[in-house]
Scaffold this motif. Sequence first.
Motif, PDB file in Angstrom:
ATOM      1  N   TYR A 285       0.843  -1.191   0.000  1.00 52.49           N
ATOM      2  CA  TYR A 285       0.000   0.000   0.000  1.00 52.49           C
ATOM      3  C   TYR A 285       0.876   1.239   0.000  1.00 52.49           C
ATOM      4  N   ASN A 286       0.701   2.061  -1.016  1.00 57.48           N
ATOM      5  CA  ASN A 286       1.416   3.330  -1.109  1.00 57.48           C
ATOM      6  C   ASN A 286       0.545   4.392  -0.443  1.00 57.48           C
ATOM      7  N   ASP A 287       0.860   4.713   0.792  1.00 60.37           N
ATOM      8  CA  ASP A 287       0.025   5.674   1.506  1.00 60.37           C
ATOM      9  C   ASP A 287       0.357   7.119   1.163  1.00 60.37           C
ATOM     10  N   ILE A 288       1.367   7.351   0.344  1.00 53.98           N
ATOM     11  CA  ILE A 288       1.611   8.685  -0.190  1.00 53.98           C
ATOM     12  C   ILE A 288       0.606   8.952  -1.311  1.00 53.98           C
ATOM     13  N   GLU A 289       0.447   7.966  -2.192  1.00 55.98           N
ATOM     14  CA  GLU A 289      -0.463   8.080  -3.335  1.00 55.98           C
ATOM     15  C   GLU A 289      -1.843   7.488  -3.051  1.00 55.98           C
ATOM     16  N   GLU A 290      -1.974   6.766  -1.952  1.00 59.59           N
ATOM     17  CA  GLU A 290      -3.230   6.163  -1.502  1.00 59.59           C
ATOM     18  C   GLU A 290      -3.754   5.108  -2.469  1.00 59.59           C
ATOM     19  N   GLY A 291      -2.943   4.069  -2.675  1.00 56.84           N
ATOM     20  CA  GLY A 291      -3.383   2.959  -3.509  1.00 56.84           C
ATOM     21  C   GLY A 291      -2.459   1.766  -3.395  1.00 56.84           C
ATOM     22  N   PHE A 292      -2.961   0.605  -3.796  1.00 64.64           N
ATOM     23  CA  PHE A 292      -2.193  -0.638  -3.755  1.00 64.64           C
ATOM     24  C   PHE A 292      -1.433  -0.825  -5.058  1.00 64.64           C
ATOM     25  N   ASN A 293      -0.273  -1.469  -4.954  1.00 67.13           N
ATOM     26  CA  ASN A 293       0.636  -1.652  -6.078  1.00 67.13           C
ATOM     27  C   ASN A 293       1.277  -3.032  -6.017  1.00 67.13           C
ATOM     28  N   ILE A 294       1.795  -3.470  -7.156  1.00 62.61           N
ATOM     29  CA  ILE A 294       2.617  -4.678  -7.243  1.00 62.61           C
ATOM     30  C   ILE A 294       4.039  -4.226  -7.538  1.00 62.61           C
ATOM     31  N   SER A 295       5.001  -4.768  -6.808  1.00 60.15           N
ATOM     32  CA  SER A 295       6.412  -4.492  -7.091  1.00 60.15           C
ATOM     33  C   SER A 295       7.217  -5.770  -6.905  1.00 60.15           C
ATOM     34  N   PRO A 296       8.302  -5.911  -7.663  1.00 55.36           N
ATOM     35  CA  PRO A 296       9.190  -7.055  -7.467  1.00 55.36           C
ATOM     36  C   PRO A 296      10.102  -6.835  -6.256  1.00 55.36           C
ATOM     37  N   TYR A 297      10.621  -7.940  -5.736  1.00 56.40           N
ATOM     38  CA  TYR A 297      11.626  -7.842  -4.686  1.00 56.40           C
ATOM     39  C   TYR A 297      12.641  -8.959  -4.866  1.00 56.40           C
ATOM     40  N   LYS A 298      13.844  -8.731  -4.374  1.00 54.83           N
ATOM     41  CA  LYS A 298      14.892  -9.751  -4.372  1.00 54.83           C
ATOM     42  C   LYS A 298      15.210 -10.190  -2.954  1.00 54.83           C
ATOM     43  N   GLN A 299      15.217  -9.236  -2.034  1.00 55.65           N
ATOM     44  CA  GLN A 299      15.538  -9.527  -0.641  1.00 55.65           C
ATOM     45  C   GLN A 299      14.313  -9.228   0.211  1.00 55.65           C
ATOM     46  N   TYR A 300      13.943 -10.193   1.043  1.00 52.74           N
ATOM     47  CA  TYR A 300      12.778 -10.033   1.911  1.00 52.74           C
ATOM     48  C   TYR A 300      12.934  -8.761   2.740  1.00 52.74           C
ATOM     49  N   GLY A 301      11.899  -7.949   2.759  1.00 50.29           N
ATOM     50  CA  GLY A 301      11.909  -6.717   3.545  1.00 50.29           C
ATOM     51  C   GLY A 301      12.245  -5.470   2.752  1.00 50.29           C
ATOM     52  N   GLU A 302      12.669  -5.661   1.491  1.00 50.47           N
ATOM     53  CA  GLU A 302      13.011  -4.531   0.625  1.00 50.47           C
ATOM     54  C   GLU A 302      12.428  -4.782  -0.762  1.00 50.47           C
ATOM     55  N   PHE A 303      11.767  -3.784  -1.312  1.00 51.08           N
ATOM     56  CA  PHE A 303      11.271  -3.954  -2.667  1.00 51.08           C
ATOM     57  C   PHE A 303      11.937  -2.962  -3.598  1.00 51.08           C
ATOM     58  N   GLU A 304      11.793  -3.209  -4.901  1.00 50.19           N
ATOM     59  CA  GLU A 304      12.648  -2.541  -5.871  1.00 50.19           C
ATOM     60  C   GLU A 304      12.039  -1.361  -6.593  1.00 50.19           C
ATOM     61  N   ASP A 305      10.794  -1.414  -6.935  1.00 47.25           N
ATOM     62  CA  ASP A 305      10.214  -0.357  -7.757  1.00 47.25           C
ATOM     63  C   ASP A 305       9.143   0.402  -6.991  1.00 47.25           C
ATOM     64  N   TYR A 306       9.314   1.710  -6.929  1.00 38.30           N
ATOM     65  CA  TYR A 306       8.266   2.562  -6.370  1.00 38.30           C
ATOM     66  C   TYR A 306       7.213   2.750  -7.444  1.00 38.30           C
ATOM     67  N   ARG A 307       6.000   2.456  -7.095  1.00 37.14           N
ATOM     68  CA  ARG A 307       4.898   2.617  -8.032  1.00 37.14           C
ATOM     69  C   ARG A 307       3.815   3.447  -7.373  1.00 37.14           C
ATOM     70  N   CYS A 308       3.089   4.176  -8.179  1.00 35.36           N
ATOM     71  CA  CYS A 308       2.115   5.097  -7.592  1.00 35.36           C
ATOM     72  C   CYS A 308       0.719   4.928  -8.168  1.00 35.36           C
ATOM     73  N   ASN A 309       0.340   3.663  -8.468  1.00 34.52           N
ATOM     74  CA  ASN A 309      -1.046   3.413  -8.851  1.00 34.52           C
ATOM     75  C   ASN A 309      -1.929   3.730  -7.655  1.00 34.52           C
ATOM     76  N   GLN A 310      -3.130   4.088  -7.917  1.00 32.18           N
ATOM     77  CA  GLN A 310      -4.072   4.409  -6.846  1.00 32.18           C
ATOM     78  C   GLN A 310      -5.224   3.410  -6.871  1.00 32.18           C
ATOM     79  N   ASP A 311      -4.859   2.137  -6.925  1.00 36.25           N
ATOM     80  CA  ASP A 311      -5.841   1.060  -7.068  1.00 36.25           C
ATOM     81  C   ASP A 311      -6.355   0.564  -5.729  1.00 36.25           C
TER      82      ASP A 311
END
Length: 121
Positions: free
Chosen positions: A65-91
């Motif tokens: 959940y991107n609480d800056i943009e107020e929506g849910f997003n899908i992002s890839p990750y390689k290491q648990y606890g850190e994700f790679e792409d900031y996305r700003c969908n408001q879904d």
Amino acid sequence: MIWEPITLEALYNQILRAEEEMNSELQRFWELIKIFPEKWIGPEYGKEGGGFWVVAICGRNIIWYNDIEEGFNISPYKQYGEFEDYRCNQDDLQYPVQSLLTVINFGGDMPGYFAPPQTID
């Protein structure tokens, strides 16, 4: 206006509303991938709030959940606890859950997303 991170209670309210909108197939898939929300660190944004709430894990992708943009997003990750792409969908939550299920059922790439502004060199 000063940004404040979403509370766990407010996040759960959004999750519960989305679950009411899910059909039975989507609900079963959601039950398999959802996790108790936890804060993960993303690139560049969200540090003020201690990261962003991750609500599901599916393979090497998370739903967060991107609480800056107020929506849910899908992002890839390689290491648990850190994700790679900031996305700003408001879904609403059901849309990224459906996107993951569609990729699993039919293959292909992850659907498009909105990213933060990029500088042009």
